[in-house]
Motif scaffolding. Structure first.
Motif, PDB file in Angstrom:
ATOM      1  N   ARG A 245       0.833  -1.207   0.000  1.00  0.00           N
ATOM      2  CA  ARG A 245       0.000   0.000   0.000  1.00  0.00           C
ATOM      3  C   ARG A 245       0.868   1.257   0.000  1.00  0.00           C
ATOM      4  O   ARG A 245       0.560   2.236  -0.678  1.00  0.00           O
ATOM      5  CB  ARG A 245      -0.957  -0.001   1.192  1.00  0.00           C
ATOM      6  N   ALA A 246       1.962   1.228   0.770  1.00  0.00           N
ATOM      7  CA  ALA A 246       2.890   2.368   0.765  1.00  0.00           C
ATOM      8  C   ALA A 246       3.488   2.555  -0.629  1.00  0.00           C
ATOM      9  O   ALA A 246       3.615   3.681  -1.116  1.00  0.00           O
ATOM     10  CB  ALA A 246       3.994   2.148   1.799  1.00  0.00           C
ATOM     11  N   GLN A 247       3.829   1.466  -1.269  1.00  0.00           N
ATOM     12  CA  GLN A 247       4.343   1.520  -2.642  1.00  0.00           C
ATOM     13  C   GLN A 247       3.279   2.065  -3.585  1.00  0.00           C
ATOM     14  O   GLN A 247       3.566   2.900  -4.446  1.00  0.00           O
ATOM     15  CB  GLN A 247       4.755   0.116  -3.064  1.00  0.00           C
ATOM     16  N   ASP A 248       2.041   1.604  -3.440  1.00  0.00           N
ATOM     17  CA  ASP A 248       0.952   2.075  -4.300  1.00  0.00           C
ATOM     18  C   ASP A 248       0.727   3.569  -4.143  1.00  0.00           C
ATOM     19  O   ASP A 248       0.420   4.263  -5.123  1.00  0.00           O
ATOM     20  CB  ASP A 248      -0.343   1.327  -3.991  1.00  0.00           C
ATOM     21  N   ALA A 249       0.884   4.084  -2.927  1.00  0.00           N
ATOM     22  CA  ALA A 249       0.713   5.519  -2.696  1.00  0.00           C
ATOM     23  C   ALA A 249       1.793   6.318  -3.427  1.00  0.00           C
ATOM     24  O   ALA A 249       1.517   7.380  -3.987  1.00  0.00           O
ATOM     25  CB  ALA A 249       0.728   5.838  -1.205  1.00  0.00           C
TER      26      ALA A 249
ATOM     27  N   TYR B 131       0.888   6.199  -7.116  1.00  0.00           N
ATOM     28  CA  TYR B 131      -0.275   7.043  -7.387  1.00  0.00           C
ATOM     29  C   TYR B 131       0.118   8.526  -7.353  1.00  0.00           C
ATOM     30  O   TYR B 131      -0.279   9.299  -8.224  1.00  0.00           O
ATOM     31  CB  TYR B 131      -1.386   6.761  -6.368  1.00  0.00           C
ATOM     32  N   ARG B 132       0.926   8.917  -6.359  1.00  0.00           N
ATOM     33  CA  ARG B 132       1.380  10.307  -6.274  1.00  0.00           C
ATOM     34  C   ARG B 132       2.188  10.695  -7.498  1.00  0.00           C
ATOM     35  O   ARG B 132       2.004  11.756  -8.071  1.00  0.00           O
ATOM     36  CB  ARG B 132       2.216  10.532  -5.017  1.00  0.00           C
ATOM     37  N   GLN B 133       3.067   9.811  -7.924  1.00  0.00           N
ATOM     38  CA  GLN B 133       3.863  10.115  -9.108  1.00  0.00           C
ATOM     39  C   GLN B 133       2.986  10.236 -10.348  1.00  0.00           C
ATOM     40  O   GLN B 133       3.245  11.069 -11.214  1.00  0.00           O
ATOM     41  CB  GLN B 133       4.956   9.070  -9.320  1.00  0.00           C
ATOM     42  N   GLY B 134       1.941   9.435 -10.438  1.00  0.00           N
ATOM     43  CA  GLY B 134       0.997   9.570 -11.552  1.00  0.00           C
ATOM     44  C   GLY B 134       0.347  10.948 -11.559  1.00  0.00           C
ATOM     45  O   GLY B 134       0.195  11.572 -12.617  1.00  0.00           O
ATOM     46  N   LEU B 135      -0.026  11.436 -10.362  1.00  0.00           N
ATOM     47  CA  LEU B 135      -0.579  12.791 -10.261  1.00  0.00           C
ATOM     48  C   LEU B 135       0.459  13.832 -10.656  1.00  0.00           C
ATOM     49  O   LEU B 135       0.149  14.786 -11.384  1.00  0.00           O
ATOM     50  CB  LEU B 135      -1.074  13.057  -8.834  1.00  0.00           C
ATOM     51  N   GLU B 136       1.692  13.656 -10.191  1.00  0.00           N
ATOM     52  CA  GLU B 136       2.754  14.611 -10.529  1.00  0.00           C
ATOM     53  C   GLU B 136       3.000  14.664 -12.030  1.00  0.00           C
ATOM     54  O   GLU B 136       3.153  15.745 -12.604  1.00  0.00           O
ATOM     55  CB  GLU B 136       4.057  14.225  -9.823  1.00  0.00           C
TER      56      GLU B 136
ATOM     57  N   CYS C 154     -12.043  15.247  -1.588  1.00  0.00           N
ATOM     58  CA  CYS C 154     -11.339  15.983  -0.542  1.00  0.00           C
ATOM     59  C   CYS C 154     -11.228  15.087   0.698  1.00  0.00           C
ATOM     60  O   CYS C 154     -12.241  14.567   1.178  1.00  0.00           O
ATOM     61  CB  CYS C 154     -12.081  17.261  -0.203  1.00  0.00           C
ATOM     62  N   PRO C 155     -10.031  14.902   1.241  1.00  0.00           N
ATOM     63  CA  PRO C 155      -9.880  14.091   2.453  1.00  0.00           C
ATOM     64  C   PRO C 155     -10.593  14.696   3.660  1.00  0.00           C
ATOM     65  O   PRO C 155     -10.931  13.979   4.601  1.00  0.00           O
ATOM     66  CB  PRO C 155      -8.367  14.055   2.688  1.00  0.00           C
ATOM     67  N   GLY C 156     -10.842  16.007   3.643  1.00  0.00           N
ATOM     68  CA  GLY C 156     -11.485  16.667   4.771  1.00  0.00           C
ATOM     69  C   GLY C 156     -12.991  16.509   4.800  1.00  0.00           C
ATOM     70  O   GLY C 156     -13.575  16.125   5.812  1.00  0.00           O
TER      71      GLY C 156
ATOM     72  N   GLN D 115      -0.539  13.450   0.478  1.00  0.00           N
ATOM     73  CA  GLN D 115      -1.707  13.255   1.325  1.00  0.00           C
ATOM     74  C   GLN D 115      -2.890  12.740   0.501  1.00  0.00           C
ATOM     75  O   GLN D 115      -3.626  11.856   0.947  1.00  0.00           O
ATOM     76  CB  GLN D 115      -2.076  14.567   2.020  1.00  0.00           C
ATOM     77  N   LEU D 116      -3.073  13.297  -0.687  1.00  0.00           N
ATOM     78  CA  LEU D 116      -4.149  12.827  -1.562  1.00  0.00           C
ATOM     79  C   LEU D 116      -3.923  11.366  -1.954  1.00  0.00           C
ATOM     80  O   LEU D 116      -4.861  10.574  -1.991  1.00  0.00           O
ATOM     81  CB  LEU D 116      -4.244  13.693  -2.820  1.00  0.00           C
ATOM     82  N   ALA D 117      -2.673  11.022  -2.252  1.00  0.00           N
ATOM     83  CA  ALA D 117      -2.364   9.646  -2.647  1.00  0.00           C
ATOM     84  C   ALA D 117      -2.623   8.679  -1.494  1.00  0.00           C
ATOM     85  O   ALA D 117      -3.234   7.620  -1.698  1.00  0.00           O
ATOM     86  CB  ALA D 117      -0.918   9.546  -3.112  1.00  0.00           C
ATOM     87  N   HIS D 118      -2.187   9.024  -0.290  1.00  0.00           N
ATOM     88  CA  HIS D 118      -2.428   8.138   0.863  1.00  0.00           C
ATOM     89  C   HIS D 118      -3.923   7.996   1.133  1.00  0.00           C
ATOM     90  O   HIS D 118      -4.403   6.894   1.425  1.00  0.00           O
ATOM     91  CB  HIS D 118      -1.707   8.657   2.110  1.00  0.00           C
ATOM     92  N   HIS D 119      -4.665   9.082   1.015  1.00  0.00           N
ATOM     93  CA  HIS D 119      -6.110   9.039   1.211  1.00  0.00           C
ATOM     94  C   HIS D 119      -6.764   8.159   0.152  1.00  0.00           C
ATOM     95  O   HIS D 119      -7.635   7.335   0.461  1.00  0.00           O
ATOM     96  CB  HIS D 119      -6.682  10.461   1.167  1.00  0.00           C
ATOM     97  N   HIS D 120      -6.346   8.312  -1.089  1.00  0.00           N
ATOM     98  CA  HIS D 120      -6.907   7.528  -2.186  1.00  0.00           C
ATOM     99  C   HIS D 120      -6.639   6.032  -1.977  1.00  0.00           C
ATOM    100  O   HIS D 120      -7.544   5.209  -2.112  1.00  0.00           O
ATOM    101  CB  HIS D 120      -6.306   7.992  -3.520  1.00  0.00           C
ATOM    102  N   ILE D 121      -5.399   5.692  -1.646  1.00  0.00           N
ATOM    103  CA  ILE D 121      -5.027   4.286  -1.475  1.00  0.00           C
ATOM    104  C   ILE D 121      -5.715   3.683  -0.245  1.00  0.00           C
ATOM    105  O   ILE D 121      -6.179   2.545  -0.279  1.00  0.00           O
ATOM    106  CB  ILE D 121      -3.489   4.135  -1.371  1.00  0.00           C
ATOM    107  N   ALA D 122      -5.817   4.457   0.817  1.00  0.00           N
ATOM    108  CA  ALA D 122      -6.455   3.944   2.040  1.00  0.00           C
ATOM    109  C   ALA D 122      -7.941   3.685   1.844  1.00  0.00           C
ATOM    110  O   ALA D 122      -8.513   2.809   2.509  1.00  0.00           O
ATOM    111  CB  ALA D 122      -6.242   4.925   3.187  1.00  0.00           C
ATOM    112  N   ASN D 123      -8.589   4.424   0.936  1.00  0.00           N
ATOM    113  CA  ASN D 123     -10.030   4.317   0.766  1.00  0.00           C
ATOM    114  C   ASN D 123     -10.456   3.473  -0.445  1.00  0.00           C
ATOM    115  O   ASN D 123     -11.621   3.448  -0.785  1.00  0.00           O
ATOM    116  CB  ASN D 123     -10.643   5.700   0.647  1.00  0.00           C
TER     117      ASN D 123
END
Length: 184
Positions: free
Chosen positions: A103-107, A110-115, A131-133, A169-177
């Motif tokens: 999951r950490a790897q996936d985050a 995913y973040r690099q894909g956004l970048e 939005c994570p909030g 933060q967006l990537a971790h939220h996306h992967i966690a959910n």
């Protein structure tokens, strides 16, 4: 094909597009208008983009090595490819690790894909994130601060500013959910 394959494919495609389209030599304008003579030739492409691609590749290699440290591997780690195949290399090299490490790897992927998408000028990738909030689909990318900002009036931080989120933060939220990957 699992959910992680789509984010890996998207990140690899983003890297390929940046490498092929955005690092191509810049075309000279042939409009015939007079120009000042340059003392030095301009760089053939955006050097910041080349740095970004190299940094992304280095992060994947370093992360893979750290994840594999102390864990027996079924075979020696093959050399990392120099192209977008590095994402598949990372996934295949760490497939035997526990779900938390994957999951950490996936985050990271995913973040690099956004970048990569943001580097290519596609700010709509941020609009596709909740939005994570507040959970609303109300994020906008703000280039000046390099963060996603929630435009909902009710989604504020402790001092009353609009909620801001870094890509990690967006990537971790996306992967966690997202739904968990199926065990192999």
């Amino acid at each position: 094909m699992g959910y992680e394959d789509s984010s890996t494919t998207r990140a690899a495609a983003g890297m390929r597009i940046l490498q092929e389209e955005f690092t191509a030599p810049r075309a000279r304008t042939a409009d015939g208008a007079p120009r000042a003579r340059a003392v030095h030739a301009p760089p053939p492409c955006d050097l910041g983009l080349l740095d970004h691609l190299q940094q992304s590749r280095r992060e994947l290699i370093d992360t893979t090595r750290v994840m594999l440290a102390g864990h027996p591997t079924p075979q020696p780690l093959p050399p990392a490819p120099a192209d977008e195949g590095i994402y598949q290399w990372m996934v295949e090299s760490t497939a035997h690790l526990d779900a938390g490490r994957r999951r950490a790897q996936d985050a990271i992927v995913y973040r690099q894909g956004l970048e990569h998408a943001l580097r290519a000028g596609d700010t709509l990738v941020i609009r596709r994130e909740a939005c994570p909030g507040c959970g609303c689909w109300s994020l906008m990318w703000r280039q000046q601060i390099q963060r996603a900002v929630c435009i909902q009036r009710e989604c504020r931080d402790d001092i009353g500013r609009a909620s801001q989120w870094e890509l990690r933060q967006l990537a971790h939220h996306h992967i966690a959910n997202r739904p968990q990957r199926a065990a192999k």
